[in-house]
Design an enzyme around this catalytic site. Structure first.
Site, PDB file in Angstrom:
ATOM      1  N   HIS A 188      38.521  34.315  32.061  1.00  0.00           N
ATOM      2  CA  HIS A 188      38.136  32.935  32.365  1.00  0.00           C
ATOM      3  C   HIS A 188      38.434  31.990  31.220  1.00  0.00           C
ATOM      4  O   HIS A 188      38.697  30.814  31.436  1.00  0.00           O
ATOM      5  CB  HIS A 188      36.665  32.874  32.774  1.00  0.00           C
ATOM      6  CG  HIS A 188      36.460  33.361  34.159  1.00  0.00           C
ATOM      7  ND1 HIS A 188      36.008  34.622  34.443  1.00  0.00           N
ATOM      8  CD2 HIS A 188      36.708  32.768  35.362  1.00  0.00           C
ATOM      9  CE1 HIS A 188      35.967  34.781  35.757  1.00  0.00           C
ATOM     10  NE2 HIS A 188      36.383  33.670  36.333  1.00  0.00           N
ATOM     11  N   GLU A 429      38.057  37.156  47.720  1.00  0.00           N
ATOM     12  CA  GLU A 429      38.463  37.680  46.411  1.00  0.00           C
ATOM     13  C   GLU A 429      38.050  39.144  46.231  1.00  0.00           C
ATOM     14  O   GLU A 429      38.120  39.691  45.140  1.00  0.00           O
ATOM     15  CB  GLU A 429      37.932  36.804  45.269  1.00  0.00           C
ATOM     16  CG  GLU A 429      36.454  36.528  45.289  1.00  0.00           C
ATOM     17  CD  GLU A 429      36.017  35.592  44.173  1.00  0.00           C
ATOM     18  OE1 GLU A 429      36.766  35.359  43.216  1.00  0.00           O
ATOM     19  OE2 GLU A 429      34.879  35.087  44.266  1.00  0.00           O
ATOM     20  N   ASP A 453      40.459  37.739  41.073  1.00  0.00           N
ATOM     21  CA  ASP A 453      39.554  38.851  41.336  1.00  0.00           C
ATOM     22  C   ASP A 453      40.113  39.783  42.402  1.00  0.00           C
ATOM     23  O   ASP A 453      39.889  40.983  42.347  1.00  0.00           O
ATOM     24  CB  ASP A 453      38.170  38.330  41.744  1.00  0.00           C
ATOM     25  CG  ASP A 453      37.352  37.948  40.520  1.00  0.00           C
ATOM     26  OD1 ASP A 453      37.348  38.725  39.558  1.00  0.00           O
ATOM     27  OD2 ASP A 453      36.763  36.863  40.518  1.00  0.00           O
ATOM     28  N   CYS A 500      43.334  29.643  45.560  1.00  0.00           N
ATOM     29  CA  CYS A 500      42.906  28.938  44.351  1.00  0.00           C
ATOM     30  C   CYS A 500      42.998  29.834  43.113  1.00  0.00           C
ATOM     31  O   CYS A 500      42.720  29.393  42.010  1.00  0.00           O
ATOM     32  CB  CYS A 500      41.488  28.390  44.506  1.00  0.00           C
ATOM     33  SG  CYS A 500      40.253  29.662  44.712  1.00  0.00           S
TER      34      CYS A 500
HETATM   35  C1  PEP Z   1      39.747  34.101  41.476  1.00  0.00           C
HETATM   36  O1  PEP Z   1      39.073  35.116  41.322  1.00  0.00           O
HETATM   37  O2  PEP Z   1      40.948  34.106  41.773  1.00  0.00           O
HETATM   38  C2  PEP Z   1      39.123  32.778  41.263  1.00  0.00           C
HETATM   39  C3  PEP Z   1      39.728  31.662  41.567  1.00  0.00           C
HETATM   40  O3  PEP Z   1      37.887  32.768  40.695  1.00  0.00           O
HETATM   41  P1  PEP Z   1      37.607  33.004  39.129  1.00  0.00           P
HETATM   42  O4  PEP Z   1      38.935  33.122  38.432  1.00  0.00           O
HETATM   43  O5  PEP Z   1      36.795  31.858  38.668  1.00  0.00           O
HETATM   44  O6  PEP Z   1      36.864  34.298  39.141  1.00  0.00           O
HETATM   45 MG    MG Z   2      36.897  34.958  41.157  1.00  0.00          MG
END
Ligand code: PEP
Ligand code: MG
Length: 559
Positions: A188, A429, A453, A500
């Site tokens: 992250h 995810e 994820d 996303c």
């Molecule tokens: C993902 O898992 O692709 C996502 C957009 O969420 P994050 O990266 O915040 O876990």
């Molecule tokens: Mg995620």
């Protein structure tokens, strides 16, 4: 001049002075003194101040997350009022004729040793509370409470490692680039750097210490290196390159407001992934069609306690109003795994990515969830807010969420507070969610695929672990099939499917996603315009095979 290579997280050139970020590790001052009464008074005043702070935190947490979540601050207050604790510190001051800070720190060490050795896990975990309480007193005594180092000039931030909580606290106006010794490209922290649209590197083998502080450097995010103490010629060359990049960005501005449509007419929404209001500015500058993912957990990171309903409401309202009718998808909090927040007092887990994370926390601690939902429903009066739930694995979770929604609506009605009816969707995810996306599609308003994820859980590869990067393949057939299944099932039920996760901004995948029928790509604000240009030049009527053949032919002619 020294050039050190690492792994690129995000491209671009940054030029500036280095600021070495060190995790706070306070040196406890020590002095002998005969003025023990004065030291006892200092301790007593600091204790009173700490009690006041804790009372304020208690009240805020109670409002935002309920009594049980606020209980920790009450427990800390009780520790500070404990006779045994007070006597232990005062005795040390008197007998050893030492300053208050040192006595507090020594008492903490002694209690820590006693508590940590207890078999009972509840009691041994109280050691962390003692540490917390002592640190609070120590920072009051030293008068350095929450003072952060303030830089006047923009800087290149060099650190051993950065957690998401640390990253959100950095002065975003000033940071030109992130360079870390450790870290993973899929973490992250790396994603936050991308969202900020600045060059970022990880895995750079520098010694992040005082010697580097203030040195001039160039970061090349594209090629993945940092050059420390560049000579005048190199500096000049990269200043020119930076200027070219700036002109290129300016030229792309002409595409703002243009529809993202392929030559054969396939339209796609290009939205922005953001985590704060600074990101919102960037989304606007880059002409985002909407906010495809607002990572609301950023409102919780780097804080002392839970954000209240009012605090959240203000941010969500600003998002809705600023986007003026364009959709703003706000994801409910996704704490856990690598996103730690001390005041959540989560139990230690062996495997946190598979533990109590995201929606699981919200369902176990509905007061926290409800505070956020009330803020979201209220803010949806001011624009087109949609709510996105992370880490869904079953239909039952959606049913539980809906029960909670009914409760908060009732609460809002009782308080006579206006609220809207935001659309609700889920993140796909986990492989479970993708595989039952036909069932889930009947329950929700839209899907948003989180490829970060989805890749981690499908391939059983910890996205945080840099040593596992060779197994982290978002292009893996298994991941791509799950994406395709999700799109098909979503469309069968007549709902929109977006991506996303980071794969959504991978230029190598754009065409494949459009061919699959993906309706929306939500990417870092800085990737919107380059993607728009690519999409507008694309022709999906030419089959992929035909295209490959043409490219082969072209390559043959060139060689
Ligand atoms: C993902 O898992 O692709 C996502 C957009 O969420 P994050 O990266 O915040 O876990
Ligand atoms: Mg995620």
């Amino acid at each position: 001049m020294r050039r050190i290579t690492g792994k690129s997280v995000y491209g671009g050139i940054a030029i500036g002075r280095i600021y070495v970020y060190k995790k706070e590790k306070k040196q406890v001052p020590y002095w002998k003194t005969t003025e023990t009464d004065r030291e006892i008074r200092r301790f007593s005043e600091a204790r009173e101040k700490a009690l006041k702070q804790l009372q304020e935190l208690y009240e805020k947490a109670e409002e935002a997350a309920g009594k049980s979540s606020a209980a920790i601050f009450e427990a800390h207050q009780m520790m500070l009022k404990d006779e045994y604790y007070i006597n232990a510190v005062e005795e040390k001051i008197k007998k050893e004729q030492i300053n208050a800070e040192y006595a507090v720190s020594r008492t903490e060490e002694e209690l820590d040793a006693v508590f940590s050795s207890m078999e009972d896990s509840y009691i041994s975990e109280r050691a962390a509370d003692i540490k917390d309480v002592s640190e609070r007193i120590l920072s009051i005594l030293s008068g350095t409470s929450k003072e952060k180092r303030k830089e006047k000039e923009p800087f290149i931030l060099v650190a051993d490692d950065l957690t998401p909580s640390e990253t959100v606290q950095i002065d975003k106006e000033k940071v030109l680039s992130f360079v870390t010794v450790h870290g993973s490209v899929n973490s992250h922290t790396a994603i936050l750097a991308k969202t900020m649209n600045i060059p970022a590197l990880i895995g750079v083998p520098v010694t992040a210490d005082k010697q580097l502080d203030g040195k001039m450097a160039i970061v090349n995010g594209e090629e993945g290196w940092i050059c420390i103490d560049p000579d005048a010629i190199t500096l000049e060359r990269y200043k020119k390159k930076q200027e070219e990049e700036r002109k290129e960005r300016e030229a792309l501005q002409a595409l703002r407001g243009k529809e993202s449509k392929t030559l054969d007419g396939k339209k796609v929404l290009l939205c922005a992934n953001i985590g704060d209001l600074k990101g919102l500015e960037s989304a606007m500058e880059n002409g985002a069609d909407g906010i495809g993912l607002f990572r609301s957990e950023m409102l919780y990171l780097g804080k002392e306690t839970y954000p209240t309903e009012e605090e959240q409401f203000k941010v969500y309202k600003t998002l809705a109003e600023t986007m003026a009718g364009k959709e703003v998808i706000i994801r409910t909090l996704d704490i856990g795994a690598d996103k730690h927040v001390a005041y959540f007092q989560m139990e230690q887990e062996e495997n946190p990515a598979m533990g109590c994370r995201a929606i699981r926390i919200c369902l176990r601690r509905p007061e926290i969830f409800k505070t956020q939902l009330r803020a979201l429903f209220r803010a949806s009066v001011y624009g087109k807010i949609s709510i996105l739930y992370p880490m869904i694995t079953s239909v039952e979770e959606i049913e539980k969420i809906q029960q909670i929604i009914e409760e908060i609506k009732q609460e809002l009605k009782e308080k006579n507070l206006a609220f809207g009816e935001p659309k609700q969707g889920i993140m796909i995810e986990t492989p479970a969610a993708a595989l039952i996306s036909d069932l889930l599609a009947e329950q929700v308003g839209f899907f948003s695929i989180g490829t970060n994820d989805l890749t981690q859980y499908t391939l059983a590869v910890d996205r945080q672990n840099p040593r596992m990067e060779e197994w982290y393949h978002p292009y893996h057939e298994a991941v791509l099939r799950l994406i395709a299944i999700t799109v098909q099932n979503g469309h069968k039920a007549g709902i929109r499917v977006g991506i996303c996760g980071e794969l959504g901004s991978d230029p190598n995948m754009t065409e494949a996603f459009l061919r699959m029928g993906v309706d929306e790509l939500s990417v870092n604000p800085g990737s919107i315009l380059p993607m728009k240009r690519r999409i507008c030049e694309m022709d999906l009527s030419v089959s992929a095979i035909e295209k490959d053949e043409k490219t082969d032919l072209k390559n043959q002619m060139i060689t």
